[in-house]
Write a protein that holds these residues in place. Sequence first.
Motif: not given
Length: 342
Positions: A58-59, A80-81, A63, A77, A202, A97, A186-188, A205
């Motif tokens: 998820d990371k 993302g967050e 970016y 990201q 998509e 995060r 979404n989420n990179g 997590d």
Amino acid sequence: YNHEKSVDMNMREKNELSSLIVLFFCLAFPKPCLGPGKECCSSILLDSDLAVHKIQGDKLGFYSQLGYYGARPAYRQQGGEFFIFYYEEEQHWIDSRYFYGASLFSKLVNEMDGYCLDDHNNWSFYNGSVLTYSEMLTSKCSKIEDVCCHEIKLSSSNSEVKTGNHSFYGEESKDSLGDYKAIGMNNGRYIYQKKNHDRFLEYGDRYWLVSSGVGRTSGHIHHPRGSVCPEHIEKEWQISDKNEDGQWVWKEDPELKITCVKQMNDMKPKLVSQKTSPVAQPYTQIDPVEQASSFSAGAVVFGCISMLLLSMMIAFFARRFYRAWGRGSHGKQLLFETMDIE
């Protein structure tokens, strides 16, 4: 004494000429003269193998630069967050995060103090108990449109397979196959939607999921570990199915493939035809560009400085010419002494 004075004068004149040349070069080409200043990538891809994706996927992803932190570019990201920034206190790059500077819950660490995130890869990830070095975990300059497909196709030869009255694919899973197109981030990673259907692929997590709505945690096609681009995964795709107890479970389909239909860079401009009046052929619509009505201020300033430097160089060589002529030099000797040619 006169000889020493002449040598000293010649050295001073050479230094003056060198200074003028360097000054002119720096005004014409400023970037090489900026010293330690350095341009870093505005878009970064943080990627690794499936093992790291399963734990910290998820990371990962794409970016974009969002300002500076710790006297270095900082990144967020895309869609993302998560953030990546340089942590001055420990002189390395970390993820967060929440915001720049938050280091308590960091799960990724790049043990290097380079100015740019992609200067060197020395990444470690938190495996649940300790930080573990991984040579597969890398950060590099890249844009998503250069790496991932903008349009993809989900297909499987098992979609028509039947065993008795039972089909390998249920109705919902079968309806989830087909052509998908990227609609956002979404989420990179890309979010894809099936053409003319309420089906979305998509990255959630740490898994890819095809469902009937963005942000859902249950769906019809699934991959338990994931990647940056779904078409890069060759195995372990799963489809939803009912077991003997009537419960919904994930069933692996070794024949499910995701293939690239079209990349963003392959997409050509749309052709637009005028219907109100006939034209010879369709044309590509291009936004009009306003023409500058006058020279820019920068060009005028550069021209003035160039003229000033040119005048200084002319005066410099005129002075050398006058001194050489005064010493009795003539012809080629006069030219050689003026230009300081041995």
